[in-house]
Design an enzyme around this catalytic site. Structure first.
Site, PDB file in Angstrom:
ATOM      1  CE  LYS A 359      27.171  -2.866 -14.148  1.00 41.71           C
ATOM      2  NZ  LYS A 359      27.044  -2.622 -12.702  1.00 41.71           N
ATOM      3  NE  ARG A 436      28.598  -8.573  -3.910  1.00 47.92           N
ATOM      4  CZ  ARG A 436      27.920  -7.595  -3.288  1.00 47.92           C
ATOM      5  NH1 ARG A 436      27.162  -7.886  -2.241  1.00 47.92           N
ATOM      6  NH2 ARG A 436      27.991  -6.356  -3.708  1.00 47.92           N
TER       7      ARG A 436
END
Length: 578
Positions: A359, A436
């Site tokens: 990030k 996920r």
């Protein structure tokens, strides 16, 4: 005068001592001919905050940081029918709608409560409301020091055009808590200017919402501050909403859920150098120990997860020096029999660097990625509340695949192919879509428990925040029946949900040329494709819902966790019991 008094230690503090083998609730009734008083005293979830983690911190924590041992505030709530002009204390807070503020041709209030107060004050309340330009709009509040009443101050709290929702009454409680903090008040009373139209059931829910809003509004997480102010509020009287055993029960329920929400907030607020996957697993085990009559804990290490072929989950954890811990709590009702089996699955990334897709750049929020385990906090907070409430007729599994997403030579790389426990292969085209991957194996594990319904919660996608903003969670499910159940629960809890489409045609973007699927489908419809990904790992016979809480899990304005999802989950479990 009949009255009910509930005294709470309003938080269940993180990092609990498990020295008490029995539930921490002490119940005592005192009855006289004049009143019924019921007193609750709740011992803090951790009576010695630092002691739990001493052995873990020595090897896992950076920066020598320990949470301070802060005693929980104790607030006594009383429901009574005393006349507002006779109440004595620091602040008399009146919840008013815009309609309640209407005045006649003589600039006198038409509302009976406000008229009575203003008459006692010689018209000063009406004059002051005009000077303050207070009209009763939602979010407005004014606290006035006016002589003539038993209370030192009178507060007017705006409820908007009308007030009928849980969220509105929770907001009233939060506003009163803010006023009490500002005035350093010890004793407060809360009354609605208009409560005549409320049914007996609505009065119960209203009193409960006001109480929980007050407790949550009063609470501040000061464990990691070198200095902190102690709240002065000791007692809150709720006027005009009735008394009796049903209200007692509602206030007790509000106590259990509020303490669970605070526990969830403290989990999320704890930094990643303190709350590692191992410590999160310890917290889960402490809950099970505290309510061992109905809860059991299974904690799987990396080797055990490898035996279960959880390649998707283990790939995410591979780069971290802090090993993964797979958490499974199981609630079974005291009777032992259950009509329905539920699973609550929470994303448990105690820190998310993004991996090799690190990030970076403005707005990446890497410094906030301790909150990426907000889904697991919701699930464990719900487990704590369910352990206290002990609903009959329902079995509940609480599942978290806890780990960190870091960067190292052993870490998952873009382009790697990982294999979930059902044998499906996933090409990792973005290591920052890691949640996920952990949920894939967690959902498969949940299905293996033979459950009828699954709800998973995850701070999964920025796309959901773009679509719905910071206050509303996105709901994805192929089951209309399950959607009705959860939305009914959210109406009671006051948490905001919005159902999103599961557009099957979008799955085309999730296909891989070398594996069964990729883990991201691009920016467009990102929250939808993420939900479609999770659907691949749920048995078609199981009713399933995914709730993306990336927005409401964190309050950016206050820079603190919200505990979002806990209240709704508890309410949903209770709706499936009995």
């Amino acid at each position: 005068m009949a009255a009910i008094v509930v005294s709470w230690a309003s938080t269940v503090l993180l990092f609990a001592s498990s020295s008490r083998s029995s539930p921490s609730l002490v119940f005592r009734k005192l009855q006289s001919s004049a009143s019924l008083r019921v007193s609750f005293a709740v011992s803090p979830f951790c009576s010695r905050r630092g002691s739990l983690m001493a052995h873990t911190l020595a090897r896992a924590t950076l920066g020598l940081t320990l949470p301070a041992n802060i005693e929980p505030p104790k607030v006594s709530f009383a429901a009574t029918e005393i006349d507002v002009t006779e109440w004595k204390g620091d602040i008399l807070a009146v919840g008013v709608t815009e309609k309640d503020m209407v005045k006649d041709d003589n600039s006198k209030f038409e509302n009976s409560i406000l008229k009575k107060l203003d008459s006692q004050l010689g018209g000063l309340l009406a004059d002051a409301s005009l000077e303050e330009d207070f009209t009763g709009k939602a979010g407005q509040s004014t606290v006035l020091r006016l002589p003539g009443l038993g209370s030192k101050r009178v507060g007017l709290i705006g409820l908007g055009q009308s007030a009928s929702t849980t969220a509105a009454f929770q907001g009233l409680g939060e506003a009163v808590a803010a006023a009490a903090k500002a005035a350093r008040a010890s004793d407060v009373a809360i009354v609605l200017a208009s409560s005549e139209g409320l049914s007996a059931e609505l009065k119960l829910g209203t009193a409960s919402a006001i109480a929980s809003g007050t407790v949550l509004g009063l609470y501040e997480d000061n464990r990691y501050k070198s200095e902190s102010k102690k709240p002065t509020l000791k007692s809150v009287d709720i006027l005009g909403l009735g008394t009796g055993p049903e209200l007692e029960k509602k206030l007790k329920y509000a106590e259990d859920v509020s303490s669970a929400v605070i526990f969830g907030r403290e989990l999320v607020n704890s930094p990643a150098n303190v709350l590692t996957p191992a410590v999160l697993a310890e917290e889960a085990s402490k809950i099970a120990s505290l309510y061992s009559d109905v809860l059991s804990a299974t904690i799987l290490n990396a080797e055990q997860c490898k035996e279960l072929k959880m390649g998707s989950y283990l790939a995410v954890a591979a780069a971290s020096a802090n090993p993964p811990h797979f958490i499974h709590l199981c609630y079974k009702p005291p009777s032992g029999s259950s009509k329905v089996k539920l699973a609550l699955v929470g994303k448990g990334l105690t820190f998310d660097s993004g991996g090799y897709n690190i990030k970076t750049g403005p707005g990446c929020s890497i410094e906030l990625m301790k909150f990426d385990m907000g889904g697991s906090a919701a699930v464990l907070g719900a487990a704590k509340a369910i352990g206290q409430i002990k609903p009959p007729g329902v079995e509940v599994h609480f599942i978290v695949a806890a780990c960190e997403n870091m960067i190292s030579g052993t870490g998952m790389r873009p382009g790697d192919i990982v294999t979930a426990s059902n044998g499906k292969t996933i090409e990792v085209n973005n290591t920052d879509a890691e949640g996920r991957l952990t949920l894939a194996d967690a959902l498969l594990y949940a299905c293996d428990q033979g459950v009828d319904k699954i709800v998973d919660l995850a701070t999964l996608t920025g796309a959901c925040i773009v679509a719905l903003g910071p206050s509303i969670a996105g709901v994805f499910t192929p089951s209309d029946d399950l959607a009705k159940e959860v939305f009914a629960a959210s109406e009671v809890s006051g948490e905001k949900l919005w159902r999103m489409p599961m557009e099957e045609s979008y799955w085309e973007s999730m296909k891989s040329g070398v594996a069964d699927m990729v883990n991201t489908g691009g920016r467009q419809g990102g929250a939808i494709t993420a939900a479609l990904f999770l659907k691949q790992f749920v048995d078609e016979k199981v009713k399933w819902m995914h709730i993306d809480i990336a927005g409401p899990a964190w309050n950016e304005k206050k820079r603190t966790a919200t505990g979002f999802g806990i209240s709704t989950l508890v309410e949903w479990v209770l709706k499936n019991s009995s």
